[in-house]
Design a protein around this motif. Structure first.
Motif, short mmCIF file in Angstrom:
data_model
loop_
_atom_site.label_atom_id
_atom_site.label_comp_id
_atom_site.label_asym_id
_atom_site.label_seq_id
_atom_site.Cartn_x
_atom_site.Cartn_y
_atom_site.Cartn_z
N ALA A 60 122.52 20.01 87.23
CA ALA A 60 122.03 21.39 87.10
C ALA A 60 120.95 21.72 88.13
N ASN A 61 120.07 20.77 88.42
CA ASN A 61 118.92 21.06 89.26
C ASN A 61 119.11 20.78 90.75
N ALA A 62 119.95 19.83 91.11
CA ALA A 62 120.10 19.45 92.52
C ALA A 62 120.59 20.59 93.41
N PRO A 63 121.53 21.42 92.96
CA PRO A 63 122.00 22.49 93.86
C PRO A 63 120.93 23.49 94.27
N LYS A 64 119.88 23.63 93.46
CA LYS A 64 118.84 24.60 93.79
C LYS A 64 117.54 23.93 94.28
N ALA A 65 117.57 22.62 94.44
CA ALA A 65 116.36 21.92 94.89
C ALA A 65 116.12 22.18 96.37
N ARG A 66 114.84 22.37 96.71
CA ARG A 66 114.52 22.57 98.12
C ARG A 66 114.15 21.23 98.74
N VAL A 67 114.20 21.15 100.03
CA VAL A 67 113.86 19.94 100.75
C VAL A 67 112.46 20.09 101.31
N GLU A 68 111.62 19.10 101.09
CA GLU A 68 110.26 19.14 101.59
C GLU A 68 109.98 17.87 102.40
N ASP A 69 109.38 18.03 103.55
CA ASP A 69 108.91 16.88 104.34
C ASP A 69 107.54 16.50 103.81
N VAL A 70 107.35 15.23 103.53
CA VAL A 70 106.07 14.75 103.02
C VAL A 70 105.45 13.87 104.09
N LYS A 71 104.22 14.20 104.46
CA LYS A 71 103.51 13.41 105.46
C LYS A 71 102.80 12.27 104.76
N GLU A 72 102.95 11.09 105.30
CA GLU A 72 102.28 9.92 104.77
C GLU A 72 100.81 9.97 105.17
N VAL A 73 99.94 9.65 104.27
CA VAL A 73 98.51 9.61 104.54
C VAL A 73 98.16 8.17 104.89
N SER A 74 97.56 7.97 106.04
CA SER A 74 97.21 6.61 106.44
C SER A 74 95.99 6.15 105.66
N LYS A 75 96.00 4.87 105.29
CA LYS A 75 94.88 4.28 104.55
C LYS A 75 93.93 3.64 105.54
N LYS A 76 92.65 3.93 105.38
CA LYS A 76 91.65 3.34 106.28
C LYS A 76 90.71 2.46 105.52
#
Length: 76
Positions: A60-76
């Motif tokens: 039900a939900n996959a057809p309307k799901a949007r695609v988002e690019d997620v930026k990885e946060v570097s650990k310092k």
């Protein structure tokens, strides 16, 4: 143990959901592409009914799901 949830008229050359029990005894599903490759795997569910509910929710939900690019946060 693998249980295939196939609806009437499904052919092996079409996408399908497979239900299985993992090493912890939880039910999971995976979505298999027509080429036989796994393209998604679910979280663990305590019952087969809950796993089937997860499949229906995905359908039900996959057809309307949007695609988002997620930026990885570097650990310092």
């Amino acid at each position: 143990m693998i249980l295939r949830h196939m609806e009437s008229g499904d052919r092996m050359a079409e996408p399908r959901f497979e239900i299985f029990k993992d090493s912890k005894g939880e039910f999971r599903f995976r979505l298999i592409a027509p080429n036989g490759k796994t393209i998604a795997t679910s979280e663990g569910y305590t019952s087969r009914a809950a796993c089937l509910n997860g499949i229906e929710s995905t359908k039900a939900n996959a057809p309307k799901a949007r695609v988002e690019d997620v930026k990885e946060v570097s650990k310092k």
